[in-house]
Design a protein around this motif. Structure first.
Motif, PDB file in Angstrom:
ATOM      1  N   UNK A   1       2.002 -13.936   4.975  1.00 21.13           N
ATOM      2  CA  UNK A   1       1.101 -13.365   5.972  1.00 21.13           C
ATOM      3  C   UNK A   1       1.076 -11.841   6.007  1.00 21.13           C
ATOM      4  N   UNK A   2       2.003 -11.164   5.337  1.00 18.54           N
ATOM      5  CA  UNK A   2       2.003  -9.702   5.331  1.00 18.54           C
ATOM      6  C   UNK A   2       1.247  -9.115   4.136  1.00 18.54           C
ATOM      7  N   UNK A   3       0.902  -9.934   3.183  1.00 18.59           N
ATOM      8  CA  UNK A   3       0.201  -9.425   2.006  1.00 18.59           C
ATOM      9  C   UNK A   3      -1.220  -9.014   2.378  1.00 18.59           C
ATOM     10  N   UNK A   4      -1.642  -7.867   1.865  1.00 14.48           N
ATOM     11  CA  UNK A   4      -2.994  -7.374   2.117  1.00 14.48           C
ATOM     12  C   UNK A   4      -3.841  -7.533   0.860  1.00 14.48           C
ATOM     13  N   UNK A   5      -5.073  -7.104   0.948  1.00 14.94           N
ATOM     14  CA  UNK A   5      -5.969  -7.189  -0.205  1.00 14.94           C
ATOM     15  C   UNK A   5      -5.460  -6.372  -1.380  1.00 14.94           C
ATOM     16  N   UNK A   6      -4.654  -5.358  -1.106  1.00 18.01           N
ATOM     17  CA  UNK A   6      -4.103  -4.520  -2.178  1.00 18.01           C
ATOM     18  C   UNK A   6      -3.185  -5.311  -3.103  1.00 18.01           C
ATOM     19  N   UNK A   7      -2.666  -6.441  -2.627  1.00 22.28           N
ATOM     20  CA  UNK A   7      -1.745  -7.230  -3.444  1.00 22.28           C
ATOM     21  C   UNK A   7      -2.412  -7.739  -4.718  1.00 22.28           C
ATOM     22  N   UNK A   8      -3.720  -8.007  -4.665  1.00 26.00           N
ATOM     23  CA  UNK A   8      -4.417  -8.503  -5.852  1.00 26.00           C
ATOM     24  C   UNK A   8      -4.519  -7.409  -6.908  1.00 26.00           C
ATOM     25  N   UNK A   9      -4.721  -6.174  -6.487  1.00 24.54           N
ATOM     26  CA  UNK A   9      -4.718  -5.066  -7.440  1.00 24.54           C
ATOM     27  C   UNK A   9      -3.355  -4.885  -8.072  1.00 24.54           C
ATOM     28  N   UNK A  10      -2.300  -5.112  -7.295  1.00 26.99           N
ATOM     29  CA  UNK A  10      -0.940  -5.024  -7.838  1.00 26.99           C
ATOM     30  C   UNK A  10      -0.749  -6.052  -8.948  1.00 26.99           C
ATOM     31  N   UNK A  11      -1.179  -7.284  -8.696  1.00 25.99           N
ATOM     32  CA  UNK A  11      -1.061  -8.331  -9.709  1.00 25.99           C
ATOM     33  C   UNK A  11      -1.936  -8.029 -10.922  1.00 25.99           C
ATOM     34  N   UNK A  12      -3.135  -7.525 -10.666  1.00 25.42           N
ATOM     35  CA  UNK A  12      -4.057  -7.237 -11.766  1.00 25.42           C
ATOM     36  C   UNK A  12      -3.516  -6.132 -12.661  1.00 25.42           C
ATOM     37  N   UNK A  13      -2.924  -5.110 -12.067  1.00 23.93           N
ATOM     38  CA  UNK A  13      -2.400  -4.001 -12.857  1.00 23.93           C
ATOM     39  C   UNK A  13      -1.201  -4.416 -13.702  1.00 23.93           C
ATOM     40  N   UNK A  14      -0.389  -5.351 -13.189  1.00 22.54           N
ATOM     41  CA  UNK A  14       0.817  -5.770 -13.910  1.00 22.54           C
ATOM     42  C   UNK A  14       0.585  -6.955 -14.831  1.00 22.54           C
ATOM     43  N   UNK A  15      -0.314  -7.881 -14.431  1.00 22.89           N
ATOM     44  CA  UNK A  15      -0.432  -9.159 -15.124  1.00 22.89           C
ATOM     45  C   UNK A  15      -1.869  -9.512 -15.476  1.00 22.89           C
ATOM     46  N   UNK A  16      -2.728  -8.524 -15.547  1.00 22.49           N
ATOM     47  CA  UNK A  16      -4.157  -8.764 -15.723  1.00 22.49           C
ATOM     48  C   UNK A  16      -4.521  -9.611 -16.924  1.00 22.49           C
ATOM     49  N   UNK A  17      -3.785  -9.485 -18.008  1.00 19.67           N
ATOM     50  CA  UNK A  17      -4.126 -10.222 -19.224  1.00 19.67           C
ATOM     51  C   UNK A  17      -3.326 -11.518 -19.379  1.00 19.67           C
TER      52      UNK A  17
END
Length: 328
Positions: A174-190
């Motif tokens: 419940x504390x994760x914000x929309x920014x969390x998806x960018x974090x995942x994309x930057x680290x694990x995008x491929x």
């Protein structure tokens, strides 16, 4: 004197069989696992036990509320490849730090610590993972459902320490914000193929579209319960990225209408599983869209929707006919 005739012995019906006369006979393996679960405190090692059996034993212990630090220590001994705990509500911060700091995670491929909100705040992750021998170099699957004290900062640490991650479950974080998806994309995008965000209430669907588009190989996306998921979101994301999608979970996304289902049907040709439960704005048109376009679909959940029974029957009839035609 007339002898009393004894009634024939009738076996007691198993509760799982109900009144229909069906009986559930547990396998020898199930009986052995139940005995092990009842005597787990007496076990001294799990060395040589297959991961599948350890997984079943862990589930039994969690279901019966018998999981404890004694068994956790056995799970973490040596260099495990899987750690699966579907209920960590009993685990404290201190216990998490004590046992995971010394765990050799160099071979760990699956880590499931669901309902871990009590034991995994950000600072516990920072203090624990950074003291692990090599962090999580081979981790493929991570599930932290219910980690209600995990924030974007903690997620960044996790994503950075698991460079091979393919599947991540962040449901009810419940504390994760929309920014969390960018974090995942930057680290694990491929790399990332499966993403579960059920009931992450601080995530705004419109804001995560750019980040989701960076996840080039995403095949499974679950957004159940996120109320900001709308027709516009489906249009912006699915039209561009739906060609890779194999499973889509939109349960309880109540803003969705037939327009979204049309978009999914037209732009997700490889879709195999679709969850549309509790979407009260859908009409019978949605079934027509799915029937005409989703030929790979084999799992469809439609409970609590306002479809007419006859059209649902027709849809499944069409699906069955297609399966008979497609199969040799």
């Amino acid at each position: 004197m007339k002898k009393k005739v004894c009634d024939a012995w009738v076996p007691k019906r198993n509760q799982k069989g109900g009144e229909k006369g069906f009986f559930f006979v547990p396998s020898l393996q199930e009986l052995c696992l139940e005995m092990l679960a009842d005597n787990a405190d007496a076990m001294v090692s799990l060395e040589g036990v297959p991961d599948e059996l350890i997984r079943k034993l862990c589930n039994l212990l969690c279901d019966s509320r018998k999981m404890n630090t004694r068994f956790l220590e056995l799970l973490l001994s040596g260099s495990p490849t899987e750690i699966r705990l579907k209920d960590c509500s009993w685990l404290t911060e201190e216990q998490f730090a004590k046992y995971f700091q010394t765990c050799d995670t160099t071979r760990l491929e699956v880590l499931q610590l669901d309902q871990c909100g009590r034991c995994i705040p950000d600072y516990a992750l920072l203090g624990t993972l950074r003291q692990s021998p090599r962090w999580l170099p081979k981790l493929i699957t991570l599930s932290l459902s219910g980690a209600c004290r995990l924030s974007d900062k903690g997620l960044h640490v996790l994503a950075s320490s698991a460079p091979a991650l393919r599947s991540i479950n962040l449901s009810q974080c419940s504390l994760l914000s929309s920014a969390s998806i960018n974090i995942l994309a930057d680290s694990l995008g491929s790399l990332l193929k499966e993403l579960y965000l059920d009931d992450c209430l601080m995530i705004d669907a419109a804001q995560i579209v750019p980040g989701l588009k960076k996840l080039k190989h995403l095949e499974v996306l679950s957004l159940a319960g996120i109320q900001t998921v709308s027709d516009e979101f489906i249009k912006d994301y699915i039209i561009e990225c739906g060609h890779n999608m194999k499973e889509l979970i939109l349960k309880d996304c109540r803003k969705l209408t037939d327009a979204s289902i049309k978009g999914v049907a037209e732009h997700c040709p490889g879709l195999c599983a679709l969850d549309l439960m509790n979407l009260d704005k859908l009409t019978d048109l949605s079934l027509g869209y799915l029937t005409n376009s989703c030929r790979a679909l084999h799992t469809l959940k439609l409970c609590h929707n306002p479809f007419r029974c006859f059209l649902v029957f027709c849809y499944f009839l069409c699906l069955i006919i297609h399966l008979h035609i497609a199969c040799p």
